[in-house]
Design a protein around this motif. Structure first.
Motif, PDB file in Angstrom:
ATOM      1  N   ARG A   1      64.028   0.355  -0.942  1.00 40.29           N
ATOM      2  CA  ARG A   1      63.426   0.288   0.576  1.00 40.29           C
ATOM      3  C   ARG A   1      62.657   1.279   1.068  1.00 40.29           C
ATOM      4  N   GLY A   2      61.717   0.866   1.987  1.00 46.53           N
ATOM      5  CA  GLY A   2      60.713   1.224   2.468  1.00 46.53           C
ATOM      6  C   GLY A   2      59.671   1.577   1.431  1.00 46.53           C
ATOM      7  N   ALA A   3      59.471   0.980   0.474  1.00 46.79           N
ATOM      8  CA  ALA A   3      58.314   1.287  -0.672  1.00 46.79           C
ATOM      9  C   ALA A   3      57.058   0.912  -0.168  1.00 46.79           C
ATOM     10  N   PHE A   4      56.939  -0.104   0.603  1.00 48.72           N
ATOM     11  CA  PHE A   4      55.592  -0.818   1.222  1.00 48.72           C
ATOM     12  C   PHE A   4      55.106  -0.501   2.397  1.00 48.72           C
ATOM     13  N   GLU A   5      53.796  -0.363   2.690  1.00 49.13           N
ATOM     14  CA  GLU A   5      53.234  -0.464   3.961  1.00 49.13           C
ATOM     15  C   GLU A   5      51.926  -1.565   3.991  1.00 49.13           C
ATOM     16  N   CYS A   6      51.929  -2.103   5.218  1.00 50.48           N
ATOM     17  CA  CYS A   6      50.950  -3.184   5.350  1.00 50.48           C
ATOM     18  C   CYS A   6      50.115  -2.796   6.983  1.00 50.48           C
ATOM     19  N   ASP A   7      48.998  -2.729   6.944  1.00 50.50           N
ATOM     20  CA  ASP A   7      48.466  -2.332   8.281  1.00 50.50           C
ATOM     21  C   ASP A   7      47.732  -3.627   8.796  1.00 50.50           C
ATOM     22  N   VAL A   8      47.691  -4.899   7.822  1.00 50.08           N
ATOM     23  CA  VAL A   8      47.089  -6.230   8.173  1.00 50.08           C
ATOM     24  C   VAL A   8      47.962  -6.980   9.317  1.00 50.08           C
ATOM     25  N   ASP A   9      47.207  -7.429  10.021  1.00 49.39           N
ATOM     26  CA  ASP A   9      47.955  -8.374  10.823  1.00 49.39           C
ATOM     27  C   ASP A   9      47.992  -9.780  10.302  1.00 49.39           C
ATOM     28  N   LEU A  10      49.411 -10.082  10.119  1.00 56.06           N
ATOM     29  CA  LEU A  10      49.489 -11.400   9.516  1.00 56.06           C
ATOM     30  C   LEU A  10      49.920 -12.358  10.417  1.00 56.06           C
ATOM     31  N   SER A  11      49.824 -12.082  11.622  1.00 54.95           N
ATOM     32  CA  SER A  11      50.562 -13.246  12.687  1.00 54.95           C
ATOM     33  C   SER A  11      50.310 -14.670  12.332  1.00 54.95           C
ATOM     34  N   GLY A  12      51.472 -15.542  12.204  1.00 55.90           N
ATOM     35  CA  GLY A  12      51.247 -16.789  11.979  1.00 55.90           C
ATOM     36  C   GLY A  12      51.048 -17.370  10.578  1.00 55.90           C
ATOM     37  N   LEU A  13      50.748 -16.306   9.657  1.00 48.86           N
ATOM     38  CA  LEU A  13      50.153 -16.643   8.346  1.00 48.86           C
ATOM     39  C   LEU A  13      51.457 -17.144   7.509  1.00 48.86           C
ATOM     40  N   ALA A  14      51.138 -18.020   6.151  1.00 47.53           N
ATOM     41  CA  ALA A  14      51.792 -18.338   5.321  1.00 47.53           C
ATOM     42  C   ALA A  14      51.294 -17.718   4.081  1.00 47.53           C
ATOM     43  N   VAL A  15      52.197 -16.627   3.300  1.00 54.05           N
ATOM     44  CA  VAL A  15      51.455 -15.740   2.404  1.00 54.05           C
ATOM     45  C   VAL A  15      52.215 -15.970   1.226  1.00 54.05           C
ATOM     46  N   ALA A  16      51.324 -16.095  -0.034  1.00 54.65           N
ATOM     47  CA  ALA A  16      51.950 -16.219  -1.442  1.00 54.65           C
ATOM     48  C   ALA A  16      51.630 -14.925  -2.006  1.00 54.65           C
ATOM     49  N   VAL A  17      52.562 -14.452  -2.474  1.00 51.73           N
ATOM     50  CA  VAL A  17      52.819 -13.203  -3.052  1.00 51.73           C
ATOM     51  C   VAL A  17      52.855 -13.254  -4.549  1.00 51.73           C
ATOM     52  N   ILE A  18      51.887 -12.550  -5.222  1.00 47.61           N
ATOM     53  CA  ILE A  18      51.717 -12.878  -6.759  1.00 47.61           C
ATOM     54  C   ILE A  18      52.255 -11.532  -7.289  1.00 47.61           C
ATOM     55  N   ASP A  19      53.035 -11.973  -8.391  1.00 47.68           N
ATOM     56  CA  ASP A  19      53.475 -11.131  -9.410  1.00 47.68           C
ATOM     57  C   ASP A  19      53.828 -11.589 -10.926  1.00 47.68           C
ATOM     58  N   ASP A  20      53.995 -10.618 -11.828  1.00 46.04           N
ATOM     59  CA  ASP A  20      54.195 -11.302 -13.189  1.00 46.04           C
ATOM     60  C   ASP A  20      55.441 -11.764 -13.431  1.00 46.04           C
ATOM     61  N   VAL A  21      56.458 -10.780 -13.152  1.00 40.89           N
ATOM     62  CA  VAL A  21      57.697 -10.910 -13.589  1.00 40.89           C
ATOM     63  C   VAL A  21      58.819 -10.848 -12.306  1.00 40.89           C
ATOM     64  N   MET A  22      59.875 -11.420 -12.008  1.00 43.89           N
ATOM     65  CA  MET A  22      60.786 -11.264 -10.960  1.00 43.89           C
ATOM     66  C   MET A  22      62.093 -10.911 -11.688  1.00 43.89           C
ATOM     67  N   THR A  23      62.626  -9.901 -11.600  1.00 49.60           N
ATOM     68  CA  THR A  23      63.981  -9.660 -12.239  1.00 49.60           C
ATOM     69  C   THR A  23      65.128  -9.777 -11.174  1.00 49.60           C
ATOM     70  N   THR A  24      65.545  -8.728 -10.401  1.00 53.26           N
ATOM     71  CA  THR A  24      66.370  -9.099  -9.382  1.00 53.26           C
ATOM     72  C   THR A  24      65.542  -9.901  -8.003  1.00 53.26           C
ATOM     73  N   GLY A  25      64.504  -9.378  -7.922  1.00 54.01           N
ATOM     74  CA  GLY A  25      63.868  -9.854  -6.684  1.00 54.01           C
ATOM     75  C   GLY A  25      63.843  -8.910  -5.563  1.00 54.01           C
ATOM     76  N   ALA A  26      64.349  -7.499  -6.007  1.00 55.42           N
ATOM     77  CA  ALA A  26      64.563  -6.549  -4.826  1.00 55.42           C
ATOM     78  C   ALA A  26      63.304  -6.015  -4.245  1.00 55.42           C
TER      79      ALA A  26
END
Ligand SMILES: [Zn+2]
Ligand SMILES: [Zn+2]
Length: 244
Positions: free
Chosen positions: A189-214
């Motif tokens: 919880r609260g682990a990430f910060e983002c200063d970029v305005d992403l209004s209206g965008l569809a974003v793909a998040v890349i990672d190597d392994v997804m475990t619980t997805g938390a």
């Protein structure tokens, strides 16, 4: 130098590098048999653990690929998950070598596997790429962020824009693996910060392994907090739950 010349130089250099790469005797990362250009030979590639029908949102196995009960009852902050493999032998070995033994060449292999998995998914509409950030601490230890290495290749192969700045992991949480599944959401919880305005965008998040997805859920929540309308997880391999 004119742009034209610079581009011509770039293209010559790229071709020379590619030729050098192909000329090197390449051995399969898994069985050590000679392999033409690819890090995993065709025979080993055929045997890699492929995902079966799965929930389009969280990528856990479901009959005939229906949305799972958990995602229906409590929709996660992300909208879709695309995975290339099940996180099992020998994919776990490849990712381990990539992540902890500095086998950076595997980034390209992971990216290509991801793009092949995405090709079968018409629902993918993301136009921006972002790598799941590592904490500065962990990145310093490792020397690189494996997710960013994959994301860079995906961006260059697809021509999609990669968001490199203004998004970070502010808290190095204890390794998720050390915690029971139920504790993991609290842990990020609260682990990430983002200063970029992403209004209206569809974003793909890349990672190597997804475990619980938390972590991915917390990250998607952060991106949506900055205006992203849709978040897709593009992960190389998905861990199946115990007994699943
Ligand atoms: Zn092989
Ligand atoms: Zn689901």
């Amino acid at each position: 130098m004119s742009n034209f010349l610079a581009n011509a130089f770039d293209s010559v250099r790229h071709k020379a590098l590619e030729a050098a790469r192909l000329a090197l005797p390449q051995r399969c990362e898994l069985c050590a048999a000679p392999s033409t250009g690819d890090l995993v030979c065709a025979e080993c590639a055929r045997d890699l653990p492929q995902p079966g029908p799965a929930c389009p949102v969280c990528a856990l196995p479901t009959p005939s690929g229906m949305t799972c009960g958990r995602c229906l009852a409590h929709p996660p902050p992300f909208n879709a998950t695309i995975t290339a493999f099940v996180y099992a032998f020998p994919v776990d070995r490849l990712i381990h070598a990539f992540k902890y033994q500095g086998r950076l060449a595997l980034a390209e292999w992971c990216a290509r596997a991801l793009l092949a998995a995405r090709a079968g998914r018409s629902a993918s509409v993301a136009t921006r790429i972002v790598a799941l950030p590592l904490s500065t601490e962990r990145q310093r230890e490792r020397g690189y962020n494996q997710a960013a290495e994959i994301a860079r290749v995906v961006a260059s192969e697809t021509g999609m824009n990669m968001i490199n700045r203004g998004i970070r992991r502010v808290r190095a949480s204890p390794p998720q693996a050390a915690l029971p599944w139920s504790e993991r959401a609290k842990n990020v919880r609260g682990a990430f910060e983002c200063d970029v305005d992403l209004s209206g965008l569809a974003v793909a998040v890349i990672d190597d392994v997804m475990t619980t997805g938390a972590s991915l859920a917390e990250f998607a929540k952060t991106l949506k907090g900055r205006g992203a309308t849709r978040v897709e997880n593009w992960v190389v391999a998905r861990t199946l739950p115990p007994g699943g």
